[in-house]
Structures are given as C-alpha cells and as structure tokens.
Design an enzyme around this catalytic site. Sequence first.
Site, PDB file in Angstrom:
ATOM      1  N   PHE A   1      37.072  43.546  53.352  1.00  0.00           N
ATOM      2  CA  PHE A   1      36.058  43.469  54.417  1.00  0.00           C
ATOM      3  C   PHE A   1      36.130  42.118  55.129  1.00  0.00           C
ATOM      4  CE2 PHE A   1      32.923  46.735  52.336  1.00  0.00           C
ATOM      5  CZ  PHE A   1      33.777  47.755  52.704  1.00  0.00           C
TER       6      PHE A   1
ATOM      7  N   TYR B   1      44.633  51.392  34.604  1.00  0.00           N
ATOM      8  CA  TYR B   1      44.022  50.086  34.301  1.00  0.00           C
ATOM      9  C   TYR B   1      42.962  50.246  33.216  1.00  0.00           C
ATOM     10  CZ  TYR B   1      40.874  46.096  35.364  1.00  0.00           C
ATOM     11  OH  TYR B   1      40.046  44.991  35.314  1.00  0.00           O
TER      12      TYR B   1
HETATM   13  N1  LIG Z   1      36.723  39.644  38.567  1.00  0.00           N
HETATM   14  C1  LIG Z   1      36.027  40.697  38.151  1.00  0.00           C
HETATM   15  O1  LIG Z   1      34.984  41.040  38.686  1.00  0.00           O
HETATM   16  C2  LIG Z   1      36.528  41.495  36.978  1.00  0.00           C
HETATM   17  C3  LIG Z   1      35.982  42.767  36.779  1.00  0.00           C
HETATM   18  C4  LIG Z   1      36.435  43.495  35.689  1.00  0.00           C
HETATM   19  C5  LIG Z   1      37.365  42.958  34.829  1.00  0.00           C
HETATM   20  N2  LIG Z   1      37.869  41.717  35.047  1.00  0.00           N
HETATM   21  C6  LIG Z   1      38.877  41.218  34.109  1.00  0.00           C
HETATM   22  O2  LIG Z   1      38.771  39.812  33.949  1.00  0.00           O
HETATM   23  C7  LIG Z   1      40.076  39.227  33.854  1.00  0.00           C
HETATM   24  C8  LIG Z   1      40.252  38.131  34.906  1.00  0.00           C
HETATM   25  O3  LIG Z   1      39.949  38.664  36.185  1.00  0.00           O
HETATM   26  P1  LIG Z   1      40.215  37.840  37.522  1.00  0.00           P
HETATM   27  O4  LIG Z   1      39.298  38.407  38.540  1.00  0.00           O
HETATM   28  O5  LIG Z   1      40.205  36.401  37.247  1.00  0.00           O
HETATM   29  O6  LIG Z   1      41.698  38.322  37.865  1.00  0.00           O
HETATM   30  P2  LIG Z   1      42.889  37.509  38.571  1.00  0.00           P
HETATM   31  O7  LIG Z   1      43.916  38.501  38.975  1.00  0.00           O
HETATM   32  O8  LIG Z   1      42.335  36.603  39.605  1.00  0.00           O
HETATM   33  O9  LIG Z   1      43.447  36.608  37.380  1.00  0.00           O
HETATM   34  C9  LIG Z   1      44.278  37.104  36.373  1.00  0.00           C
HETATM   35  C10 LIG Z   1      45.335  36.037  36.122  1.00  0.00           C
HETATM   36  O10 LIG Z   1      46.112  36.456  35.000  1.00  0.00           O
HETATM   37  C11 LIG Z   1      47.433  36.034  35.239  1.00  0.00           C
HETATM   38  N3  LIG Z   1      48.312  36.818  34.379  1.00  0.00           N
HETATM   39  C12 LIG Z   1      48.546  38.139  34.439  1.00  0.00           C
HETATM   40  N4  LIG Z   1      49.402  38.500  33.451  1.00  0.00           N
HETATM   41  C13 LIG Z   1      49.677  37.360  32.759  1.00  0.00           C
HETATM   42  C14 LIG Z   1      50.488  37.082  31.638  1.00  0.00           C
HETATM   43  N5  LIG Z   1      51.198  38.040  31.012  1.00  0.00           N
HETATM   44  N6  LIG Z   1      50.553  35.800  31.188  1.00  0.00           N
HETATM   45  C15 LIG Z   1      49.849  34.813  31.793  1.00  0.00           C
HETATM   46  N7  LIG Z   1      49.063  35.032  32.859  1.00  0.00           N
HETATM   47  C16 LIG Z   1      48.983  36.297  33.331  1.00  0.00           C
HETATM   48  C17 LIG Z   1      47.655  36.253  36.726  1.00  0.00           C
HETATM   49  O11 LIG Z   1      48.725  35.470  37.225  1.00  0.00           O
HETATM   50  C18 LIG Z   1      46.305  35.854  37.284  1.00  0.00           C
HETATM   51  O12 LIG Z   1      46.298  34.503  37.726  1.00  0.00           O
HETATM   52  C19 LIG Z   1      41.072  40.359  34.030  1.00  0.00           C
HETATM   53  O13 LIG Z   1      41.518  40.767  32.766  1.00  0.00           O
HETATM   54  C20 LIG Z   1      40.269  41.466  34.667  1.00  0.00           C
HETATM   55  O14 LIG Z   1      40.754  42.739  34.308  1.00  0.00           O
HETATM   56  C21 LIG Z   1      37.487  40.981  36.121  1.00  0.00           C
END
Ligand SMILES: NC(=O)c1ccc[n+]([C@@H]2O[C@H](COP(=O)([O-])OP(=O)(O)OC[C@H]3O[C@@H](n4cnc5c(N)ncnc54)[C@H](O)[C@@H]3O)[C@@H](O)[C@H]2O)c1
Length: 359
Positions: free
Chosen positions: A216, A163
């Site tokens: 959790f 990742y």
């Molecule tokens: N939430 C956090 O604390 C956190 C921490 C580090 C990084 N991030 C980054 O932020 C971004 C969003 O995180 P999140 O928590 O909302 O994740 P999430 O998994 O809730 O949302 C990601 C969304 O992207 C969609 N998706 C994946 N591949 C796709 C594609 N090819 N085309 C269209 N949609 C696609 C999924 O269906 C999902 O709904 C991610 O890139 C994640 O790596 C989030």
Amino acid sequence: MRLVIIGCGGFIGSHLLDRLLADETVSVRGWDPQVRKITRHLDNPRLRLHRHPVHEPGRQDELRDAVRWADAVINLAAICNPAEYNTHPIEVIRAGFLDVHPLVELCAAERTWLISFSTSEVYGRTLAGYLPGNTYDDPDLYELDEDETPLIMGPVRNQRWTYACAKQMLERYIYAYHHEHGLPFTIVRPLNFFGPRMDYLPGRDGEGVPRVLACFMNALIEGRPLQLVDGGRRHRTIVSIHEAVDALLLMLARPERAQNQFFNIGNRDNEVTIAELADLMRHCYAEITGDPGYRDHPIEVIDGERFYGAGYEDCDRRMPKLDRARTLLGWTPRIGLREILLETMSSYHDQYAKSPTRP
Ligand SMILES: NC(=O)c1ccc[n+]([C@@H]2O[C@H](COP(=O)([O-])OP(=O)(O)OC[C@H]3O[C@@H](n4cnc5c(N)ncnc54)[C@H](O)[C@@H]3O)[C@@H](O)[C@H]2O)c1
C-alpha cells in the site's frame, strides 16, 4: 546476558538489537546474510555477526560454540512474505523448517533455552471460517488459544500453506525435543507486527511483492491505486513492533515464566479488515504529507490468484487470546492502530518518497 539471534538482520531482529544493545550487560552473536537494517550496530563490540546463513555447511562448530555460550537462542529465520508461499514453496519450507531444525538439536544437546518465532498462521483457518454462512457470533469458533485451538490448514494443492506447515512442523519438532530430551523452549506466535523497517519497497530496495503495508505504501508513494486482494474482506490485528519487543524482553527477564510456553503476541483492539486498513492508510498519508487529496486515493479490487498466483488462499480471521502473555509476563499492548500507522508510514515516507529517482 548472552544471546544468539538467528535472523538478526531482519525487521524484528533489527528492533530487537536496538533495544538489547542499549543495555551494556548484553552480548549478542548473530547470524544473517542481510545486514542493511542493522548497519548502525555493525561496529558494536558486543555484537559478533556471522554474515552467512545459520545452516551454511562446514560452519557448524562456531554455531555449537555460540549455543553453548548463550543463555538463550532466539530464532527469527524464515521466508515470511506471503507472495513467496505459493511461488517458491520449496525455499519457504527449507527456510522455515529444514534449514533451522539442526539448531533445535544443538539447543537440546546443550540444554540452551530456544525462543523460536513461529506465526499465527499455524492456526490456519478458523472453525468459523469453514461453517457456511457463519457470522462469527461465537468467539469459541474463531478466537485463537495457544493450547486449545486446532490448527487447520487448507489442501496441499493450496501451496499458500507451506509457510504455516513448515512453522507448525518446527513447533512440533521443538516440542518433541522438549518432551524427550528436556529442551527448554518458548514458542512466540506473532500477529502482524508493524513498524519502521518492516519491508522493502519493490523496484527500490527489493523485488517481488512485500507484505501488505509496504504494498500500500508503494502505491501511495508512486501514485498508483491501492490493490485490495479479493476486496480486502479478511481481518488482521496489528501490534506495534515496540510493544512486541517489550514482550520478548519480559520473556528474557523472567525465564521461569516464559519457558515451555506458547505465546500469542498481538493486539485485539487493533482489528481491521484489509479494506479498512487501506482507507486508514489513505487518511494517515494525507496527514503525513499535508495533502488531503490522499484521502480519496484510488483503490482497485484484484483477484487473489491474479495477485499472488495459483494456490493462493487466505486465513479468514485471527483474533488472538492474550491471557497468557498478560498473566505470565504482565504484558498488555496499548498503542492504537492510527499511532502505529503514522509512525511506520512516516518512516517510509522519509526514506522513500523524498528520493525522486529509483536506484
Ligand atoms: N513480522 C511479523 O509480523 C511476523 C508475523 C508472523 C511471524 N513472524 C516470524 O518472525 C520471524 C522474524 O520476522 P521478520 O518480520 O523479522 O522477518 P524478516 O524477513 O524481516 O527477517 C528474517 C531474517 O531472517 C534471515 N534469515 C532467513 N533464513 C536464515 C538463515 N538460514 N540463517 C540466517 N538468517 C536467515 C533473513 O535474511 C532475514 O533478515 C520470522 O520467523 C517470521 O516468520 C513475523
């Protein structure tokens, strides 16, 4: 403002849509096959939703049109569940890099500002984490600076890093397009955004192992012990999703300050070990349910490879420097961890604990 949001149906995307669509001057074209978290917006005429992946073959013309139309493109797409990194590494690499790299090329061709969500995991393990017996006395060895800190991944056989590597590759690809073709970009490196709608609960509305809060929460609701991977010694800093969205809105409001920058978005004051998080969650759940018995809810220690499978390894500590977000955006997070947990856990409790049967 006209925005394209890829992954708009996920946790961050759903909160972003709540705030953006409340402003009548904003129109969004979104891509996401998952829409469960954004059903309340599906009838909004200012949201045009494409319910398929952004890389779907034969549908690149509509994406190109949208990129040309947009003031900015926000990329949230990824598989960002730690349990997948070493169990489905090919899908993780595809989702984090291969499926979205054409978007970078499109944005560069149209000179459209690309705001891409990366991760603090690109920093990997800290220098301090590799020094024997280091007690984290020297902040220069563990604090994360957007431009100075080296990005240190573990060995290839530790597939946990798929990742982080895919995200790092996307950052480098975006930066290369900025350098060679003038692509305006912003890289956001989130550090543990917490809030309602974060993750599914296994066996109820998803399968597998979600992120730690949902694990959790599931254990608390189902009356099973909280499982502390490797004793829960690792540290995390946690920031409210609402303040994280504030940061993004500040970026959108001030492109001249946000463009061509990397931003850590986190909260230094909310640092806990996972063991401390488990204990705090027990106390918060006692308060939410009115049942003091939850304060002593059982906890068990479990081996990381047994929990996540072979190839598991964790980041040691992630303490972000936030000077850039403060000085360029005027952003300083203030919501304390207890308040964040009470809001998030209450929403899980309302959604899941009150339904006696599993769907
Ligand atoms: N939430 C956090 O604390 C956190 C921490 C580090 C990084 N991030 C980054 O932020 C971004 C969003 O995180 P999140 O928590 O909302 O994740 P999430 O998994 O809730 O949302 C990601 C969304 O992207 C969609 N998706 C994946 N591949 C796709 C594609 N090819 N085309 C269209 N949609 C696609 C999924 O269906 C999902 O709904 C991610 O890139 C994640 O790596 C989030």
